[in-house]
Scaffold this motif. Sequence first.
Motif, PDB file in Angstrom:
ATOM      1  N   ILE A 128      -8.760   0.853 -18.709  1.00 25.01           N
ATOM      2  CA  ILE A 128      -7.907   1.684 -17.871  1.00 25.01           C
ATOM      3  C   ILE A 128      -7.688   0.890 -16.589  1.00 25.01           C
ATOM      4  N   LEU A 129      -6.443   0.795 -16.170  1.00 24.06           N
ATOM      5  CA  LEU A 129      -6.066   0.059 -14.967  1.00 24.06           C
ATOM      6  C   LEU A 129      -5.653   1.070 -13.900  1.00 24.06           C
ATOM      7  N   ALA A 130      -6.212   0.932 -12.699  1.00 24.05           N
ATOM      8  CA  ALA A 130      -5.863   1.826 -11.591  1.00 24.05           C
ATOM      9  C   ALA A 130      -5.034   1.064 -10.570  1.00 24.05           C
ATOM     10  N   ILE A 131      -4.033   1.750 -10.033  1.00 30.68           N
ATOM     11  CA  ILE A 131      -3.134   1.174  -9.039  1.00 30.68           C
ATOM     12  C   ILE A 131      -3.153   2.032  -7.783  1.00 30.68           C
ATOM     13  N   ASP A 132      -3.482   1.401  -6.661  1.00 31.79           N
ATOM     14  CA  ASP A 132      -3.343   2.041  -5.339  1.00 31.79           C
ATOM     15  C   ASP A 132      -2.124   1.381  -4.709  1.00 31.79           C
ATOM     16  N   TYR A 133      -0.953   1.967  -4.969  1.00 30.12           N
ATOM     17  CA  TYR A 133       0.314   1.353  -4.598  1.00 30.12           C
ATOM     18  C   TYR A 133       0.662   1.637  -3.145  1.00 30.12           C
ATOM     19  N   GLY A 134       1.101   0.592  -2.460  1.00 33.62           N
ATOM     20  CA  GLY A 134       1.569   0.728  -1.090  1.00 33.62           C
ATOM     21  C   GLY A 134       2.844  -0.067  -0.898  1.00 33.62           C
ATOM     22  N   LYS A 135       3.519   0.181   0.180  1.00 34.00           N
ATOM     23  CA  LYS A 135       4.790  -0.492   0.452  1.00 34.00           C
ATOM     24  C   LYS A 135       4.614  -2.007   0.536  1.00 34.00           C
ATOM     25  N   LYS A 136       3.525  -2.470   1.160  1.00 34.31           N
ATOM     26  CA  LYS A 136       3.293  -3.903   1.321  1.00 34.31           C
ATOM     27  C   LYS A 136       2.295  -4.469   0.315  1.00 34.31           C
ATOM     28  N   ARG A 137       1.179  -3.760   0.126  1.00 30.93           N
ATOM     29  CA  ARG A 137       0.096  -4.251  -0.721  1.00 30.93           C
ATOM     30  C   ARG A 137      -0.268  -3.216  -1.765  1.00 30.93           C
ATOM     31  N   THR A 138      -0.809  -3.719  -2.882  1.00 30.38           N
ATOM     32  CA  THR A 138      -1.252  -2.848  -3.953  1.00 30.38           C
ATOM     33  C   THR A 138      -2.650  -3.266  -4.392  1.00 30.38           C
TER      34      THR A 138
ATOM     35  N   LYS B 239      -4.414   2.550 -20.679  1.00 29.98           N
ATOM     36  CA  LYS B 239      -3.810   3.549 -19.809  1.00 29.98           C
ATOM     37  C   LYS B 239      -3.724   2.977 -18.400  1.00 29.98           C
ATOM     38  N   ILE B 240      -2.693   3.414 -17.669  1.00 30.39           N
ATOM     39  CA  ILE B 240      -2.549   3.070 -16.256  1.00 30.39           C
ATOM     40  C   ILE B 240      -2.617   4.371 -15.467  1.00 30.39           C
ATOM     41  N   ILE B 241      -3.465   4.378 -14.430  1.00 33.95           N
ATOM     42  CA  ILE B 241      -3.435   5.505 -13.502  1.00 33.95           C
ATOM     43  C   ILE B 241      -2.942   4.968 -12.165  1.00 33.95           C
ATOM     44  N   ILE B 242      -2.215   5.803 -11.469  1.00 29.11           N
ATOM     45  CA  ILE B 242      -1.676   5.401 -10.167  1.00 29.11           C
ATOM     46  C   ILE B 242      -1.937   6.531  -9.174  1.00 29.11           C
ATOM     47  N   GLY B 243      -2.395   6.147  -7.999  1.00 28.23           N
ATOM     48  CA  GLY B 243      -2.709   7.136  -6.977  1.00 28.23           C
ATOM     49  C   GLY B 243      -1.459   7.788  -6.428  1.00 28.23           C
TER      50      GLY B 243
ATOM     51  N   GLU C  85      -0.481   7.813 -15.751  1.00 28.85           N
ATOM     52  CA  GLU C  85      -0.878   9.102 -15.214  1.00 28.85           C
ATOM     53  C   GLU C  85      -1.027   9.010 -13.696  1.00 28.85           C
ATOM     54  N   ALA C  86      -0.385   9.931 -12.993  1.00 26.01           N
ATOM     55  CA  ALA C  86      -0.546  10.013 -11.541  1.00 26.01           C
ATOM     56  C   ALA C  86      -1.804  10.818 -11.242  1.00 26.01           C
TER      57      ALA C  86
END
Length: 137
Positions: free
Chosen positions: A4-14, A52-56, A89-90
């Motif tokens: 499972i891959l988690a993403i903490d996405y931001g405008k500049k950095r992830t 699966k990918i989860i994203i914050g 999944e969010a």
Amino acid sequence: MGRILAIDYGKKRTGLAVTDPLKIIATGLTTIASHALIPYLKAYIQKEQVEKIIIGMPLDLQGRETDATPLVREMIRILHKHFPAIPIEAVDERLTSRLASRSLVESGIKKQARRNKALIDEVSATILLQGYLQSVS
């Protein structure tokens, strides 16, 4: 078995984190420039099986959307386009950045290193993923 891959996405950095193949332990992967996210994920997914990918999903303390929520919704759309076979999944990410900062303090990392926002993003993704794992077990 996939990760499972988690993403903490931001405008500049992830910030990115992954589980082990048995989906027991969440580990920080890296922090990258957000504009490089899709090429990075394509290369990573070619090497590692991602189940699966989860994203914050950024929400305020009352559970309402924030200014960053539309950016994340757009990234979810882009992820679906590039990785249609992987479920996305969010997940509520409230307080992950604060918890990341606190965990860095408690781990004894020097003040200057704690100012490294890339490190905070990676730790935030790890906390997001660990919370997700605990919620589904």
